[in-house]
Design a protein around this motif. Structure first.
Motif, PDB file in Angstrom:
ATOM      1  N   ALA A 146       5.657  -8.165  66.255  1.00  0.00           N
ATOM      2  CA  ALA A 146       5.087  -7.184  67.180  1.00  0.00           C
ATOM      3  C   ALA A 146       5.456  -7.528  68.620  1.00  0.00           C
ATOM      4  N   SER A 147       5.502  -8.830  68.918  1.00  0.00           N
ATOM      5  CA  SER A 147       5.778  -9.250  70.291  1.00  0.00           C
ATOM      6  C   SER A 147       7.192  -8.857  70.720  1.00  0.00           C
ATOM      7  N   ARG A 148       8.109  -8.769  69.742  1.00  0.00           N
ATOM      8  CA  ARG A 148       9.478  -8.358  70.096  1.00  0.00           C
ATOM      9  C   ARG A 148       9.521  -6.887  70.498  1.00  0.00           C
ATOM     10  N   ILE A 149       8.714  -6.076  69.816  1.00  0.00           N
ATOM     11  CA  ILE A 149       8.670  -4.645  70.161  1.00  0.00           C
ATOM     12  C   ILE A 149       8.100  -4.482  71.565  1.00  0.00           C
ATOM     13  N   VAL A 150       7.027  -5.245  71.865  1.00  0.00           N
ATOM     14  CA  VAL A 150       6.447  -5.211  73.208  1.00  0.00           C
ATOM     15  C   VAL A 150       7.515  -5.560  74.238  1.00  0.00           C
ATOM     16  N   LEU A 151       8.306  -6.595  73.918  1.00  0.00           N
ATOM     17  CA  LEU A 151       9.347  -7.053  74.829  1.00  0.00           C
ATOM     18  C   LEU A 151      10.411  -5.971  75.036  1.00  0.00           C
ATOM     19  N   ILE A 152      10.849  -5.311  73.949  1.00  0.00           N
ATOM     20  CA  ILE A 152      11.841  -4.248  74.080  1.00  0.00           C
ATOM     21  C   ILE A 152      11.296  -3.139  74.977  1.00  0.00           C
ATOM     22  N   PHE A 153      10.027  -2.786  74.761  1.00  0.00           N
ATOM     23  CA  PHE A 153       9.424  -1.705  75.532  1.00  0.00           C
ATOM     24  C   PHE A 153       9.449  -2.016  77.027  1.00  0.00           C
ATOM     25  N   PHE A 154       8.944  -3.198  77.388  1.00  0.00           N
ATOM     26  CA  PHE A 154       8.887  -3.530  78.812  1.00  0.00           C
ATOM     27  C   PHE A 154      10.279  -3.784  79.392  1.00  0.00           C
ATOM     28  N   ASP A 155      11.165  -4.401  78.603  1.00  0.00           N
ATOM     29  CA  ASP A 155      12.534  -4.608  79.080  1.00  0.00           C
ATOM     30  C   ASP A 155      13.183  -3.279  79.442  1.00  0.00           C
ATOM     31  N   THR A 156      12.959  -2.268  78.589  1.00  0.00           N
ATOM     32  CA  THR A 156      13.559  -0.961  78.840  1.00  0.00           C
ATOM     33  C   THR A 156      12.990  -0.345  80.117  1.00  0.00           C
ATOM     34  N   GLY A 157      11.665  -0.438  80.267  1.00  0.00           N
ATOM     35  CA  GLY A 157      11.040   0.082  81.485  1.00  0.00           C
ATOM     36  C   GLY A 157      11.581  -0.613  82.725  1.00  0.00           C
ATOM     37  N   MET A 158      11.695  -1.937  82.649  1.00  0.00           N
ATOM     38  CA  MET A 158      12.168  -2.704  83.799  1.00  0.00           C
ATOM     39  C   MET A 158      13.637  -2.409  84.084  1.00  0.00           C
ATOM     40  N   LEU A 159      14.406  -2.163  83.015  1.00  0.00           N
ATOM     41  CA  LEU A 159      15.806  -1.777  83.205  1.00  0.00           C
ATOM     42  C   LEU A 159      15.890  -0.501  84.022  1.00  0.00           C
ATOM     43  N   ALA A 160      15.044   0.475  83.673  1.00  0.00           N
ATOM     44  CA  ALA A 160      15.058   1.748  84.406  1.00  0.00           C
ATOM     45  C   ALA A 160      14.654   1.527  85.860  1.00  0.00           C
ATOM     46  N   LEU A 161      13.588   0.727  86.069  1.00  0.00           N
ATOM     47  CA  LEU A 161      13.119   0.475  87.436  1.00  0.00           C
ATOM     48  C   LEU A 161      14.184  -0.211  88.274  1.00  0.00           C
ATOM     49  N   LEU A 162      14.798  -1.239  87.699  1.00  0.00           N
ATOM     50  CA  LEU A 162      15.787  -2.019  88.444  1.00  0.00           C
ATOM     51  C   LEU A 162      17.024  -1.169  88.755  1.00  0.00           C
ATOM     52  N   THR A 163      17.460  -0.373  87.770  1.00  0.00           N
ATOM     53  CA  THR A 163      18.627   0.481  87.990  1.00  0.00           C
ATOM     54  C   THR A 163      18.334   1.495  89.089  1.00  0.00           C
ATOM     55  N   ALA A 164      17.125   2.055  89.058  1.00  0.00           N
ATOM     56  CA  ALA A 164      16.758   3.029  90.093  1.00  0.00           C
ATOM     57  C   ALA A 164      16.825   2.386  91.471  1.00  0.00           C
ATOM     58  N   GLY A 165      16.212   1.210  91.604  1.00  0.00           N
ATOM     59  CA  GLY A 165      16.214   0.523  92.894  1.00  0.00           C
ATOM     60  C   GLY A 165      17.616   0.181  93.359  1.00  0.00           C
ATOM     61  N   ALA A 166      18.410  -0.387  92.444  1.00  0.00           N
ATOM     62  CA  ALA A 166      19.745  -0.838  92.820  1.00  0.00           C
ATOM     63  C   ALA A 166      20.636   0.335  93.193  1.00  0.00           C
ATOM     64  N   SER A 167      20.539   1.442  92.452  1.00  0.00           N
ATOM     65  CA  SER A 167      21.494   2.507  92.749  1.00  0.00           C
ATOM     66  C   SER A 167      21.058   3.345  93.938  1.00  0.00           C
ATOM     67  N   ALA A 168      19.743   3.432  94.192  1.00  0.00           N
ATOM     68  CA  ALA A 168      19.304   4.088  95.427  1.00  0.00           C
ATOM     69  C   ALA A 168      19.808   3.290  96.628  1.00  0.00           C
ATOM     70  N   ALA A 169      19.663   1.970  96.555  1.00  0.00           N
ATOM     71  CA  ALA A 169      20.147   1.126  97.649  1.00  0.00           C
ATOM     72  C   ALA A 169      21.662   1.222  97.782  1.00  0.00           C
ATOM     73  N   ALA A 170      22.355   1.263  96.624  1.00  0.00           N
ATOM     74  CA  ALA A 170      23.817   1.343  96.661  1.00  0.00           C
ATOM     75  C   ALA A 170      24.268   2.645  97.322  1.00  0.00           C
ATOM     76  N   ALA A 171      23.542   3.726  97.065  1.00  0.00           N
ATOM     77  CA  ALA A 171      23.888   5.014  97.680  1.00  0.00           C
ATOM     78  C   ALA A 171      23.815   4.909  99.198  1.00  0.00           C
ATOM     79  N   ILE A 172      22.761   4.232  99.698  1.00  0.00           N
ATOM     80  CA  ILE A 172      22.593   4.106 101.143  1.00  0.00           C
ATOM     81  C   ILE A 172      23.630   3.148 101.719  1.00  0.00           C
ATOM     82  N   VAL A 173      23.919   2.061 100.985  1.00  0.00           N
ATOM     83  CA  VAL A 173      24.942   1.124 101.456  1.00  0.00           C
ATOM     84  C   VAL A 173      26.283   1.840 101.594  1.00  0.00           C
ATOM     85  N   TYR A 174      26.581   2.702 100.620  1.00  0.00           N
ATOM     86  CA  TYR A 174      27.824   3.476 100.693  1.00  0.00           C
ATOM     87  C   TYR A 174      27.838   4.337 101.946  1.00  0.00           C
TER      88      TYR A 174
END
Lengths: 186, 186
Positions: free
Chosen positions: B105-133
């Motif tokens: 069960a703990s692995r499923i929890v980990l996949i869930f949060f990893d996916t959420g954090m992936l989305a959050l991090l990608t959003a932050g990084a690419s918004a910043a990248a757009a402005i850097v460009y």
């Protein structure tokens, strides 16, 4: 095949129940993908057809805003189109999972590509959102001014086209989680 | 053949082998998380401490660029800090998986949060990248000019701080895939 059931000595009815649950999840998976296809395709089309020409012009300049004036919007259209195309292809696997609920390797393939597409779509959507924010609010420190003051309908269009994209992001997160849960139930 | 083993009751050595493979995966998982922590924390600190004051000023204005002049950079710092904090917490689960390789069960929890954090991090990084460009290239159609022409070291700093973030995105994708593969092997 009843392999998993035999191992633990589970009864036939339990195996059947697990199969039915997986089939149900596969059907939900299919419909979520269809919704996500519509959302991303809608976003791509809404952004890709955005262009506004102001009713006044000088002798030399016509004031015109088009989505590809800004490279991030082009990226947004490309990302949404790619994800949309991928989701159409993935429907085939989704149908395969409805028919063969014990399929295994194909689910891992799906998780892998879903995750990649989630990253691509989030990158496109949030880069575009960053520019939409600038277009609305501008930034006084860098002297970037809010172009939405002139290009009203352009701005409404680009803001609206973000919605489908962010909806599809949520759907992809749910899809990944569902695949993981299904994978864990042998 | 593994399938046959599962059906007939797996032998002890096969169970041990599968357990060792899972433990190995959990160790790799742990070290990837540590690298991702360093990368996101580094990104957050590099961006969060960026600020440049130009050597010339008028009576009224000092020319100064700081990361929080632009809300997307603030979001970048917040996203990287959150993901970094989450990854530190997730180390506990990762260690738990090294010790108990059959945890489920703990692995499923980990996949869930990893996916959420992936989305959050990608959003932050690419918004910043757009402005850097934009800061580097500017945009003639919207009259947003390239502030990097004045703020050289500021721009180098914000560009560099993106690297850690995009590295961590790749690591998170790998982590999700590894969890999925481990989950599928019972």
């Amino acid at each position: 095949m009843k392999g998993g059931g035999l191992e633990m000595g589970t009864t036939t009815s339990e195996v059947a129940k697990s199969g039915a649950a997986k089939r149900g999840a596969a059907v939900v998976d299919f419909f979520l993908r269809v919704i996500a296809i519509i959302a991303t395709l809608g976003s791509a089309i809404a952004m890709g057809t955005t262009n506004q020409t102001l009713p006044f012009f000088t002798q030399f300049i016509r004031f015109r805003a088009k989505y590809d004036d800004l490279p991030m919007f082009t990226f947004f259209v490309v990302a949404n189109s790619l994800v949309s195309a991928y989701l159409v292809l993935s429907l085939a696997l989704s149908i395969f999972h409805i028919m063969r609920s014990r399929a295994h390797a194909s689910r891992i393939v799906l998780i892998f590509f879903d995750t990649g597409m989630l990253a691509l779509l989030t990158a496109g959507a949030s880069a575009a959102a960053a520019i939409v924010y600038l277009a609305h609010k501008g930034n006084t420190r860098t002297n970037w001014f809010a172009i939405c003051q002139q290009f009203n309908s352009f701005c409404e269009r680009i803001s609206g086209s973000l919605i489908g994209s962010f909806g599809a992001i949520l759907i992809l997160v749910v899809l990944i989680l569902m695949s993981a849960v299904t994978l864990s139930r042998r």
